[in-house]
Write a protein that holds these residues in place. Structure first.
Motif, short mmCIF file in Angstrom:
data_model
loop_
_atom_site.label_atom_id
_atom_site.label_comp_id
_atom_site.label_asym_id
_atom_site.label_seq_id
_atom_site.Cartn_x
_atom_site.Cartn_y
_atom_site.Cartn_z
N LEU A 54 28.83 -5.59 -61.59
CA LEU A 54 29.57 -4.34 -61.43
C LEU A 54 29.24 -3.72 -60.07
N PRO A 55 30.25 -3.47 -59.22
CA PRO A 55 29.99 -2.83 -57.93
C PRO A 55 29.42 -1.43 -58.11
N VAL A 56 28.42 -1.10 -57.33
CA VAL A 56 27.82 0.23 -57.36
C VAL A 56 28.81 1.24 -56.79
N PRO A 57 28.94 2.43 -57.38
CA PRO A 57 29.89 3.41 -56.87
C PRO A 57 29.44 4.06 -55.57
N SER A 58 30.35 4.79 -54.95
CA SER A 58 29.99 5.61 -53.81
C SER A 58 29.09 6.76 -54.27
N PRO A 59 28.33 7.38 -53.38
CA PRO A 59 27.48 8.50 -53.79
C PRO A 59 28.29 9.59 -54.49
N GLY A 60 27.78 10.08 -55.62
CA GLY A 60 28.44 11.12 -56.38
C GLY A 60 29.50 10.63 -57.33
N ASP A 61 29.57 9.32 -57.58
CA ASP A 61 30.63 8.79 -58.41
C ASP A 61 30.07 7.88 -59.50
N VAL A 62 30.97 7.31 -60.30
CA VAL A 62 30.60 6.49 -61.45
C VAL A 62 31.42 5.19 -61.43
N SER A 63 30.77 4.07 -61.71
CA SER A 63 31.48 2.81 -61.98
C SER A 63 31.18 2.39 -63.41
N PHE A 65 27.49 0.99 -67.29
CA PHE A 65 27.70 2.19 -66.49
C PHE A 65 26.69 2.24 -65.34
N VAL A 66 27.17 2.56 -64.16
CA VAL A 66 26.31 2.79 -63.00
C VAL A 66 26.69 4.15 -62.43
N LEU A 67 25.75 5.11 -62.46
CA LEU A 67 25.96 6.45 -61.94
C LEU A 67 25.11 6.64 -60.70
N ARG A 68 25.70 7.25 -59.68
CA ARG A 68 24.99 7.42 -58.41
C ARG A 68 25.05 8.88 -57.97
N ARG A 69 23.89 9.45 -57.72
CA ARG A 69 23.82 10.84 -57.29
C ARG A 69 24.31 10.96 -55.84
N ASN A 70 24.89 12.10 -55.54
CA ASN A 70 25.40 12.34 -54.18
C ASN A 70 24.21 12.67 -53.28
N ALA A 71 23.59 11.62 -52.76
CA ALA A 71 22.39 11.77 -51.94
C ALA A 71 22.49 10.83 -50.75
N PRO A 72 21.89 11.19 -49.63
CA PRO A 72 21.95 10.31 -48.45
C PRO A 72 21.14 9.04 -48.66
N GLY A 73 21.50 8.02 -47.89
CA GLY A 73 20.75 6.77 -47.95
C GLY A 73 21.34 5.81 -48.96
#
Length: 251
Positions: free
Chosen positions: A55-64, A136-144
């Motif tokens: 599963l591709p990891v989402p962009s920061p602040g989003d969900v895949s 589910f892969v959730l990514r916080r809207n954070a730099p890096g």
């Protein structure tokens, strides 16, 4: 292990999360297990591969998310998919009778901002060896962190149920072609008008199929079926209520 939800879903974002689950009906949600949106390799059938989804990891602040139907294959010697050598393990556990492992070659750069979950349930009215699995892969809207990366999920004691709604095939590398959406929140925003149309159709179909509502209470048979189905079971980093609600809406 942190149990703080990564994404704080305000009411309007919760609504978008619900609507994004209709992305398959509105835009088509099937993607290759290895790279969402890439050309699909000629399906090779289930073969002797263990069930696997990348599963591709989402962009920061989003969900895949992705969903796959699998069949438990006890005692089988199933082959692992390609490309797992050297990847860091995110979690490995037994969930709902399935031996699930999540891995990523980019996990060191992602772990500070990313949570990975699975939700497993039995299939109502079907064989007890069948399971529906939500990833589910959730990514916080954070730099890096990398702009593009995958999380590979493998189920050591099950095969992908090719031909089901959730699984179209298995490619040459052993990854299932499944119902998957990368960046579900931004996808919902981009397809808002289509979701409204899909909702209207869904309401019309429901009204035609059930023109009379005799009782708001569940029937005895429906209650019995639910009582016979344990779960759903969750694994990985502890999911919050929003993830569980999304899974229930999907399945």
């Amino acid at each position: 292990m942190s149990r703080t939800p990564l994404l704080r879903f305000r009411p309007r974002y919760a609504l978008l999360a619900v609507l994004c689950l209709l992305v398959g009906a509105a835009t088509g949600g099937f993607a290759t297990g290895a790279h969402a949106g890439a050309a699909v390799a000629r399906p090779a059938g289930a073969g002797n591969w263990m069930a696997a989804v990348a599963l591709p990891v989402p962009s920061p602040g989003d969900v895949s998310y992705a969903v796959a139907r699998v069949r438990i294959a006890p005692g089988s010697r199933l082959s692992a998919p390609a490309g797992l050598t050297g990847q860091q393990t995110i979690f490995a556990s037994r969930v709902g009778g399935l031996v699930i492992r999540a891995q990523s070659g980019s996990w060191r750069a992602l772990r500070a901002s990313t949570h990975v979950y699975v939700v497993v349930s039995m299939v109502p009215g079907a064989s007890r060896s069948l399971r529906d699995v939500g990833f589910f892969v959730l990514r916080r809207n954070a730099p890096g962190g990398p702009a593009r990366a995958n999380v590979a999920f493998t189920i050591a004691n099950a095969r992908a149920q090719v031909g089901s709604f959730w699984v179209h095939g298995v490619d040459r590398r052993g990854y299932a072609t499944v119902f998957a959406v990368r960046n579900s929140l931004s996808t919902a925003l981009a397809n808002w008008s289509r979701y409204i149309h899909v909702l209207q159709l869904a309401h019309a179909i429901a009204a035609a199929a059930h023109p009379l509502v005799l009782s708001a209470a569940p029937t005895a048979s429906a209650t019995t079926v639910r009582a016979r189905l344990p779960g759903p079971w969750t694994g990985g980093q502890r999911p919050d209520a929003t993830v569980i609600a999304m899974y229930h809406l999907l399945v």
